[in-house]
Design a protein around this motif. Structure first.
Motif, mmCIF file in Angstrom:
data_model
loop_
_atom_site.group_PDB
_atom_site.id
_atom_site.type_symbol
_atom_site.label_atom_id
_atom_site.label_comp_id
_atom_site.label_asym_id
_atom_site.label_seq_id
_atom_site.Cartn_x
_atom_site.Cartn_y
_atom_site.Cartn_z
ATOM 1 N N VAL A 216 0.763 -1.180 -0.072
ATOM 2 C CA VAL A 216 0.163 0.068 -0.122
ATOM 3 C C VAL A 216 0.986 1.211 -0.125
ATOM 4 N N GLU A 217 1.897 1.116 0.608
ATOM 5 C CA GLU A 217 2.799 2.576 1.014
ATOM 6 C C GLU A 217 3.566 2.678 -0.332
ATOM 7 N N HIS A 218 4.136 1.637 -0.822
ATOM 8 C CA HIS A 218 4.866 1.707 -2.155
ATOM 9 C C HIS A 218 4.146 2.083 -3.239
ATOM 10 N N THR A 219 2.989 1.680 -3.304
ATOM 11 C CA THR A 219 1.965 2.176 -4.222
ATOM 12 C C THR A 219 1.499 3.609 -4.193
ATOM 13 N N ALA A 235 11.879 4.655 -8.876
ATOM 14 C CA ALA A 235 12.368 3.547 -8.990
ATOM 15 C C ALA A 235 12.595 2.563 -7.625
ATOM 16 N N ARG A 236 12.549 3.546 -6.646
ATOM 17 C CA ARG A 236 12.461 2.832 -5.080
ATOM 18 C C ARG A 236 11.345 2.279 -4.640
ATOM 19 N N ALA A 237 10.329 2.882 -5.289
ATOM 20 C CA ALA A 237 8.664 2.361 -5.042
ATOM 21 C C ALA A 237 8.719 0.977 -5.963
ATOM 22 N N HIS A 238 8.981 0.926 -7.203
ATOM 23 C CA HIS A 238 9.096 -0.309 -7.812
ATOM 24 C C HIS A 238 10.026 -1.311 -7.044
ATOM 25 N N SER A 239 10.962 -1.118 -6.719
ATOM 26 C CA SER A 239 11.866 -2.169 -5.938
ATOM 27 C C SER A 239 11.351 -2.610 -4.793
ATOM 28 N N GLY A 240 10.356 -1.676 -4.088
ATOM 29 C CA GLY A 240 9.622 -2.090 -2.701
ATOM 30 C C GLY A 240 8.521 -2.799 -3.256
ATOM 31 N N HIS A 256 7.708 -8.079 -12.587
ATOM 32 C CA HIS A 256 7.327 -6.716 -13.793
ATOM 33 C C HIS A 256 8.083 -5.443 -12.899
ATOM 34 N N HIS A 257 7.696 -5.466 -11.588
ATOM 35 C CA HIS A 257 8.146 -4.457 -10.875
ATOM 36 C C HIS A 257 9.711 -4.425 -10.529
#
Length: 289
Positions: A216-219, A235-240, A256-257
């Motif tokens: 939820v937070e990374h989205t 990039a950081r959000a996709h990694s998370g 994918h992420h």
């Protein structure tokens, strides 16, 4: 105006306005105004992940400030160079810049600048794995920000302190820092800071085995970072998200992420790229056994 454009994520508008300001200053021969415009362009370039361009702008701003004997401008330019060098993984150069900037900020009695210099030194120490040292720098910075009532500076230092606490396994203290930062970012409408803080919360939730909440937070962070064009936080959000989805069991979406994060880190040319390649290897390898 600059603060509104930067924290609101209006980077394209900021580039247009500050490019015009730089050109006007050049025509008038106003080196001080030119240095200010170059500094602003450097910060926006950094936010957009254009690190080489950012270094170029900050070096030009530094040269202009030195030429006119502007110690305050010199301190800002050196500090900004240190910030970009850190993102590029050039930690020794970054620390050297921040030490120089700290001396200049103190010489010009700039307490806010001094606090930012302390926080920047903490950031470099954390990147190098010296978390205890980093906490010390951040605490000094926060004390100064609070003494002078600099809420924006306080908000910017809290997520960094949160990262240091996280690396030490002090998760509750880390979450507390991020929650305080999110409240302050909400007050000021700082979408850039909010994206950074939400990614930080997501990473802590992953560390404490709460992948659904982390997703939820990374989205939320990814949505914000995409809206404002902050490539690093995307990039950081996709990694998370990759790590969270892998933990949940959605391996295909995790891949994918993971690949999207890898591509963005590669585009940026930052050390986190290798960190994510390691993560993707775990995700892909897990599905093949």
């Amino acid at each position: 105006m600059f603060r509104y454009l930067e924290t609101g994520g209006y980077y394209a508008d900021a580039v247009t306005i500050h490019s015009q300001a730089k050109n006007a200053a050049c025509l008038l021969g106003d080196r001080a105004a030119e240095a200010t415009a170059l500094t602003n362009l450097g910060i926006i370039s950094w936010r957009q992940g254009r690190y080489r361009q950012a270094v170029g702008y900050h070096k030009q701003a530094l040269a202009a400030s030195v030429e006119i004997g502007d110690k305050a401008g010199e301190a800002i330019a050196v500090a900004n160079l240190g910030v970009v060098y850190e993102r590029q993984g050039r930690y020794e150069q970054s620390a050297s810049c921040h030490q120089q900037a700290l001396v200049l900020f103190r010489e010009t009695d700039d307490r806010s600048g001094t606090a930012r210099g302390l926080a920047n030194l903490g950031s470099v120490a954390a990147r190098q794995g010296h978390y205890g040292q980093a906490v010390g720098w951040y605490q000094q910075a926060l004390d100064q920000f609070r003494d002078i009532g600099d809420r924006i500076g306080e908000a910017s230092a809290l997520p960094d302190l949160g990262i240091a606490y996280q690396r030490q396994g002090r998760y509750e203290q880390a979450i507390g820092c991020y929650k305080q930062a999110l409240a302050l970012f909400g007050e000021s409408g700082d979408r850039t800071g909010e994206a950074e803080a939400r990614n930080g919360v997501g990473e802590i939730l992953l560390s404490t085995r709460r992948p659904e909440e982390a997703r939820v937070e990374h989205t939320a962070a990814l949505t914000l970072a995409s809206q404002i064009g902050d490539t690093y936080e995307q990039a950081r959000a996709h990694s998370g998200l990759s790590a969270a989805l892998h933990a949940i069991g959605d391996v295909d979406l995790a891949r994918h992420h993971g690949r999207r994060a890898r591509d963005l880190y590669s585009e940026l040319g930052v050390p986190d790229e290798q960190k994510h390649r390691d993560l993707e290897h775990v995700i892909v390898g897990h599905s093949t056994f």
